[in-house]
Design a protein around this motif. Structure first.
Motif, short mmCIF file in Angstrom:
data_model
loop_
_atom_site.label_atom_id
_atom_site.label_comp_id
_atom_site.label_asym_id
_atom_site.label_seq_id
_atom_site.Cartn_x
_atom_site.Cartn_y
_atom_site.Cartn_z
N THR A 152 48.33 70.09 61.12
CA THR A 152 48.67 71.12 60.29
C THR A 152 49.33 70.41 59.18
OG1 THR A 152 50.61 72.68 59.88
CG2 THR A 152 50.98 71.16 61.53
N LEU A 153 49.38 71.09 57.78
CA LEU A 153 50.03 70.63 56.66
C LEU A 153 51.40 71.17 56.41
CD1 LEU A 153 47.07 70.59 54.17
CD2 LEU A 153 48.31 68.78 55.00
N GLU A 154 51.97 71.81 57.38
CA GLU A 154 53.04 72.87 57.25
C GLU A 154 54.29 71.72 56.95
OE1 GLU A 154 54.36 75.53 57.06
OE2 GLU A 154 56.27 75.33 57.57
N ASN A 155 54.32 70.61 57.71
CA ASN A 155 55.26 69.76 57.56
C ASN A 155 55.57 69.16 56.03
OD1 ASN A 155 55.76 69.78 60.26
ND2 ASN A 155 54.49 68.02 60.79
N TYR A 156 54.53 68.97 55.44
CA TYR A 156 54.51 68.35 54.03
C TYR A 156 54.97 69.46 53.16
CZ TYR A 156 52.43 64.15 55.28
OH TYR A 156 52.11 62.72 55.91
N ARG A 157 54.87 70.76 53.65
CA ARG A 157 54.83 72.01 52.72
C ARG A 157 56.41 71.94 52.87
NH1 ARG A 157 57.03 76.52 52.64
NH2 ARG A 157 57.15 76.51 54.86
N LEU A 338 67.27 59.89 59.85
CA LEU A 338 67.44 59.31 61.04
C LEU A 338 68.77 59.62 62.02
CD1 LEU A 338 65.92 55.65 60.25
CD2 LEU A 338 65.19 57.19 62.06
N GLY A 339 69.98 59.73 61.02
CA GLY A 339 71.21 60.17 61.72
C GLY A 339 71.13 61.56 62.26
N THR A 340 70.91 62.43 61.29
CA THR A 340 71.02 63.82 61.57
C THR A 340 70.15 64.44 62.28
OG1 THR A 340 70.32 64.56 59.39
CG2 THR A 340 72.48 64.29 59.66
N ARG A 341 68.84 64.16 62.02
CA ARG A 341 67.44 64.68 62.70
C ARG A 341 66.87 63.68 63.44
NH1 ARG A 341 65.34 69.31 60.84
NH2 ARG A 341 66.39 70.36 59.04
N GLY A 342 67.54 62.85 64.23
CA GLY A 342 66.93 61.79 65.13
C GLY A 342 65.75 62.17 65.65
N GLY A 343 65.99 63.43 66.35
CA GLY A 343 64.82 63.92 67.21
C GLY A 343 63.65 64.82 66.61
N ASN A 344 63.72 65.06 65.54
CA ASN A 344 63.01 65.97 64.83
C ASN A 344 61.75 64.98 64.18
OD1 ASN A 344 64.99 67.64 65.26
ND2 ASN A 344 64.27 68.99 63.83
N TRP A 345 60.93 64.47 65.08
CA TRP A 345 60.00 63.72 64.61
C TRP A 345 59.10 64.02 63.70
CZ3 TRP A 345 60.28 58.95 64.32
CH2 TRP A 345 61.23 57.97 65.04
N GLU A 346 58.80 65.34 63.26
CA GLU A 346 57.75 65.75 62.48
C GLU A 346 58.46 65.90 60.87
OE1 GLU A 346 59.65 67.81 64.46
OE2 GLU A 346 60.40 69.22 63.36
N ILE A 347 59.78 65.95 61.02
CA ILE A 347 60.39 65.78 59.48
C ILE A 347 60.69 64.44 59.14
CG2 ILE A 347 62.61 66.36 58.37
CD1 ILE A 347 62.66 68.74 59.74
N LEU A 348 60.96 63.59 60.21
CA LEU A 348 60.97 62.13 59.69
C LEU A 348 59.71 61.50 59.56
CD1 LEU A 348 63.39 60.52 62.77
CD2 LEU A 348 63.51 60.46 60.42
N ALA A 349 58.81 61.77 60.22
CA ALA A 349 57.40 61.32 59.94
C ALA A 349 56.99 61.53 58.50
CB ALA A 349 56.57 61.58 61.14
N VAL A 354 55.77 60.49 53.00
CA VAL A 354 56.00 60.68 51.46
C VAL A 354 56.62 59.47 50.68
CG1 VAL A 354 57.43 62.11 49.88
CG2 VAL A 354 56.31 63.27 51.91
N SER A 355 57.67 58.66 51.34
CA SER A 355 58.16 57.53 50.44
C SER A 355 57.28 56.40 50.71
CB SER A 355 59.46 57.21 51.22
OG SER A 355 59.40 56.36 52.11
N ILE A 356 56.31 56.26 51.76
CA ILE A 356 55.42 55.21 51.84
C ILE A 356 54.37 55.37 51.15
CG2 ILE A 356 54.09 53.92 53.47
CD1 ILE A 356 56.26 54.76 55.56
N ALA A 357 53.86 56.55 50.73
CA ALA A 357 52.51 56.73 50.24
C ALA A 357 52.26 56.06 48.92
CB ALA A 357 52.15 58.36 50.00
N VAL A 358 53.36 56.00 48.00
CA VAL A 358 53.17 55.77 46.73
C VAL A 358 52.84 54.20 46.61
CG1 VAL A 358 54.24 55.28 44.23
CG2 VAL A 358 54.17 57.65 45.53
N PRO A 359 53.85 53.54 47.57
CA PRO A 359 53.60 52.07 47.32
C PRO A 359 52.28 51.66 47.99
CG PRO A 359 55.77 52.41 48.44
CD PRO A 359 55.22 53.77 47.99
#
Lengths: 380, 413
Positions: A152-157, A338-349, A354-359
């Motif tokens: 799904t692309l929902e996470n990115y949206r 990482l602190g507040t949403r440590g278990g929500n891997w879909e958001i973390l990932a 998003v931050s890794i893509a440009v480099p």
């Protein structure tokens, strides 16, 4: 000739296999995060990402039957499909958590009080009873089903474009960009002039200055945090973009001067001497001859500085991000998550990607210059 | 004002200001201060050319001085004063206070481990990858894939590896690779092979590598290579320190082998990897090794290609096998590059902050100096002790700084 190559072949194969293993090992963690960013929270929490690439058979959480009842042939009937998505194939189902695999698809089961339930292979169900269901709780269905891979692309949206998401990455993305570009451009200009002076002008103390630059190359920026923060506060810059631009400029300069100077020294002496004889000033020589010729070195440093400022956390934490958090950058945002949403891997990932893509794009597009810069920049 | 607009203005003002400064200061020098005409034309040109380098250098020197050189002394001063007492000089009180804190010694101990393990493994893997990828047709692609983590931020890498180390309660499907692999071991023969034999072998290899390093370090001291140029007393000192560090690693490796061989492993139970003392530090180091291997590979690959073909051909004719060629012909010839890679990674390790900050924040005995310093400076607001620990980092960097400057001076001379 043929004999030697066939004797060598087991070793060649061993090399091929070792490299494949090494590359796979190095790629595996990143691919894991990448795949996870396209899965729903439910999928991530219930199975490893490596399983999501294949059709998998697993027990789904219980689904409560729901729908409007209709009267057919004197019976009250509720029918519908358990799954919204197609392509699901049920292998076993049940109506209690103790026996989730009690029945086969298509089997008609008596639930008592004349209620009869059947679930087909594709998830279509039919619940019937002689009397109306009224407000009574409808039965739950446990299924064991095979599902094809589903992404799904929902996470990115959600992470990038949802205005209601206060932890979104869109603002942090632009903040990072705002930090990065001036912090990459300004040191190049300053360093280029200095490098030219150190490479092609004769003056007392030159070799001492070069040695000092080499020394400053390894000074840990940790030392600079408190004195400079104090300085910024004293002269009224405080925490903000100006401070972080200045700091990145200062910290990037040694490498910039070192790289550019080493490159410029290698430029052919004749060109510069000829230009001098023809009456060109140093400023003209620099702008018209040296700068265009030094493009590869400039590009190398620009990539270094870009990657370094984009990926930086410490300098931003100290010189940029104030208590309002308006100027947060992506690295800081991810640490918060990482602190507040440590278990929500879909958001973390997704946020991390998003931050890794440009480099990564910059890396693959301009790898040649990066390698060249590395080779020139490591102190020999 | 919108920050993006502010950024644009900064670029224009910054770049324009720099170029304008260089242009107009040169114009000023040539036209107004020492014009190249009139009776003193010749002398003026000479004078202008004496001043011009400093015009070109001034912005860079100013920024370097203010942002890197001045802070070294300011931090030294801060580490000797007490902020609460209005900046009064307190001598070494901050250092003494720091030395009394167990967290500091934990950080020191961990940093020493990081300092040896990360450069050693990054360099070893980099050398292996360089040697292997240079021999195959698709080596370029393999190289750029192994090199890729260099572009990923430490924070991004922390997220990537936290997913690898993730733990779910027993009974659920594990979503972290490490636990999934761990749970596939059940204590049978394969488990013994992979979890006892192979790790012991790896640690033993590491110990052997350290022994090789000691041999390389001490060889000049034993006087076998005469006429290698004069060596300084401090070079001897550095070699002795490096040898002691390597010997300490061998000692640790032997301890690890014993504990690995004798440990009863909790098969079938998912582990929270980042909370197991000692091993969690290793798991954090894995992240940095993963990032730095690409760097080592790129540099060493270039060095390997620079080796003259004749030396290898001569060895082949003499009947050397591939391993002999690698260890006896190639490695000695690229030794200076290996040292460069090693020291460069050492500096990265000394500054490592983001990985620990994002993954454990120094809990469960994973503290390192840089994070300890950040803790002191910005959480405890103790500038004295924070600056003192920053000075410790500076002190650890100093040998490499001196070595680099020494080599650079030798080269430019």
């Amino acid at each position: 000739m043929h004999a030697t190559s066939s004797r060598k072949s087991p070793l060649v194969w061993a090399v091929h296999i070792s490299v494949v293993a090494l590359v796979a090992l190095w790629l595996f963690p990143t691919v894991g995060l990448f795949v996870s960013s396209f899965r729903t929270a439910d999928q991530i929490a219930n199975s490893g990402w490596w399983a999501s690439l294949f059709t998998q058979e697993r027990q789904a959480p219980a689904i409560r039957i729901d729908g409007a009842e209709q009267q057919v042939d004197g019976e009250f009937v509720i029918s519908g499909n358990l799954f919204e998505a197609g392509n699901v194939t049920i292998s076993r189902w049940g109506t209690s958590s103790r026996e989730p695999e009690a029945y086969e698809p298509g089997q008609v089961v008596d639930l008592g009080d004349g209620e009869r339930l059947t679930v087909a292979e594709d998830g279509a169900f039919r619940l019937s009873a002689p009397q109306s269901f009224g407000d009574s709780r409808l039965p739950r269905v446990f299924t064991t089903a095979t599902r094809p891979p589903e992404f799904t692309l929902e996470n990115y949206r959600f992470v990038l474009f949802d205005p209601g998401n206060r932890e979104g990455m869109a603002k942090a993305f632009f903040n990072t960009l705002t930090v990065t570009i001036p912090a990459t451009v300004i040191p190049i200009v300053i360093a280029a002039f200095a490098a030219y002076a150190l490479a092609w002008m004769r003056f007392p103390g030159r070799s001492l200055l070069i040695a000092a630059v080499v020394g400053l190359l390894v000074v840990p920026l940790q030392l600079a945090l408190i004195p400079l923060l104090k300085l910024h506060n004293d002269i009224g810059i405080g925490k903000g973009y100006l401070g972080v631009w200045l700091a990145h400029t200062g910290f990037g300069l040694p490498l910039a001067i070192y790289l550019l100077r080493n490159y410029m020294v290698g430029l052919p002496r004749d060109i510069i001497e000829n230009a001098r004889v023809d009456g060109a000033t140093d400023f003209q020589i620099f702008v018209k001859i040296i700068l265009p010729l030094s493009f590869p070195a400039l590009a190398s440093f620009a990539i270094f500085q870009f990657l370094w400022t984009w990926n930086d956390l410490l300098v931003a934490l100290v010189f940029l991000i104030d208590s309002t958090g308006e100027t947060t950058v992506m690295t800081k945002q991810i640490v918060e998550l990482l602190g507040t949403r440590g278990g929500n891997w879909e958001i973390l990932a997704t946020s991390a990607f998003v931050s890794i893509a440009v480099p990564l794009v910059v890396f693959f597009a301009m790898q040649k210059y990066l390698v060249r810069g590395l080779l020139a920049g490591s102190v020999k | 004002m919108h920050p993006a607009l502010q950024g644009l203005i900064t670029i224009i003002v910054g770049v324009g200001g720099c170029v304008g400064y260089f242009y107009f200061s040169n114009q000023f020098l040539d036209r107004v201060l020492f014009p190249a005409r009139g009776e003193n034309a010749g002398r003026n040109i000479n004078r202008a050319n004496q001043i011009r380098p400093w015009l070109f250098l001034f912005p860079a020197l100013f920024a370097l001085g203010l942002y890197l050189a001045y802070p070294v002394f300011a931090t030294l001063w801060l580490s000797l004063t007490d902020r609460d007492a209005g900046g009064a000089f307190v001598g070494l009180a901050n250092y003494i206070q720091m030395a009394r804190e167990p967290k500091f010694w934990e950080a020191m101990h961990n940093n020493m481990l990081w300092l040896v393990i990360v450069p050693a493994f990054s360099t070893a893997f980099g050398l292996l990858a360089a040697q292997l990828t240079d021999r195959i047709s698709w080596g370029g692609i393999a190289k750029s894939l192994i090199f890729m983590p260099m572009a990923i931020s430490f924070v991004g890498a922390a997220v990537i590896w936290k997913l690898v180390y993730d733990t779910r309660p027993a009974g659920q499907d594990q979503i972290g690779v490490l636990n999934a692999v761990w749970l596939s071991f059940d204590g049978g023969a394969m488990s013994v092979l992979f979890l006892k034999f192979v790790p012991v072998l790896l640690v033993a290899l590491f110990a052997a590598l350290m022994a090789f390093v000691i041999y390389q370090i001490l060889r000049p001291l034993l006087g076998r290579e005469k006429g290698h140029g004069k060596s300084h007393w401090w070079a001897h000192g550095l070699r002795a320190i490096a040898a002691i560090a390597a010997a300490w690693m061998i000692w640790l490796s032997l301890g690890a082998i014993v504990s690995l061989a004798s440990a009863t492993l909790p098969y079938g139970e998912p582990q929270t990897w980042l909370t197991i003392p000692f091993w969690n530090s290793i798991f954090l180091m894995v992240v940095l090794v993963w990032i730095q291997t690409g760097f080592a590979m790129v540099i060493l690959s270039a060095a390997l290609r620079g080796i003259p073909e004749e030396t290898i051909e001569a060895a082949v004719i003499d009947g050397a096998n591939p391993f002999q060629i690698f260890f006896k012909i190639k490695v000695p010839q690229i030794m200076s590059t290996i040292v460069v890679v090693w020291t460069t990674i050492t500096i990265v390790v000394l500054k490592v902050f983001d990985i620990v900050f994002a993954m454990t924040n120094g809990q469960w005995e994973t503290q390192v100096l840089a994070n300890y310093m950040y803790d002191k400076l910005f959480r405890a607001n103790d500038w004295g002790v924070g600056s003192a620990s920053a000075m410790v980092i500076m002190l650890l960097v100093t040998p490499i700084l001196v070595w680099n400057v020494y080599n650079a001076r030798k080269e430019t001379r």
